[in-house]
Enzyme design. Structure first.
Site, PDB file in Angstrom:
ATOM      1  N   GLU A 191      -0.419  -5.851  -5.431  1.00 12.83           N
ATOM      2  CA  GLU A 191      -0.294  -6.513  -4.135  1.00 12.83           C
ATOM      3  C   GLU A 191      -0.635  -5.575  -2.978  1.00 12.83           C
ATOM      4  O   GLU A 191      -1.180  -6.008  -1.980  1.00 12.83           O
ATOM      5  CB  GLU A 191       1.128  -7.061  -3.927  1.00 12.83           C
TER       6      GLU A 191
ATOM      7  N   ASP B 192      -2.103 -13.289   5.850  1.00 12.39           N
ATOM      8  CA  ASP B 192      -3.008 -13.062   4.732  1.00 12.39           C
ATOM      9  C   ASP B 192      -4.282 -13.894   4.905  1.00 12.39           C
ATOM     10  O   ASP B 192      -4.449 -14.574   5.925  1.00 12.39           O
ATOM     11  CB  ASP B 192      -2.318 -13.325   3.394  1.00 12.39           C
TER      12      ASP B 192
END
Length: 170
Positions: free
Chosen positions: A34, A43
């Protein structure tokens, strides 16, 4: 992109700790897939995110998160994913396969996993075919993303691994 040696070695070391530990090592920290970020950001799909891909109402914009907070959020989320994934899987899996599913579901969500061809193939007994399905999940915001391609390749490697030796390339 192949799995880094550092991440591979950490996954091998975590093998005895079960799927949750393997998934947590895979997802979290500086070497995790991640990529740990201490300040919330949007994001690629426009979702507020922090730490190791943590999303949701608990993400506080403008807050600086510590490693301890990120570790706690990661462990809570992986525990939640495990509780959601395990009842959906009707076939026996090894710890690496389960960890790959936890990572995948952590990223795409339980709803997407529960409706996926991946789960259908898995529960039909086609574990290898289910692992190959991971490579189809490389889009976010309607675009193909190199980061998702890399992640799915690493999840696939973990899903197909029959032992730590498979991760080590032996």
């Amino acid at each position: 992109m192949a799995m880094s040696n550092s991440l591979r070695n950490k996954l091998i070391a975590a093998a005895g700790g079960g799927a949750m530990l393997i998934a947590t090592v895979f997802l979290g920290g500086k070497d995790g897939v991640e990529g740990r970020v201490y300040e919330p950001y949007k994001d690629v799909a426009g979702v507020w995110t922090v730490c190791d891909g943590i999303t949701g109402a608990g993400v506080v914009q403008g807050k600086h998160y510590t490693d301890r907070e990120c570790d706690s959020l990661l462990w809570q989320r992986v525990r939640q994913v495990k509780a959601q994934v395990d009842p959906l899987v009707k076939v026996p899996l090894d710890e690496y396969q389960r960890a790959a599913l936890y990572s995948f579901t952590y990223n795409v969500g339980t709803s997407a996993f529960s409706k996926s061809t991946l789960l259908k193939r898995l529960n039909a007994g086609d574990v290898d075919g289910a692992c190959e399905e991971l490579r189809r999940w490389i889009y976010a915001g309607g675009q193909k993303w190199r980061g998702l391609m890399n992640r799915r390749d690493m999840e696939r490697t973990m899903c197909l691994a029959e032992s730590a030796d498979d991760l080590a390339g032996k």
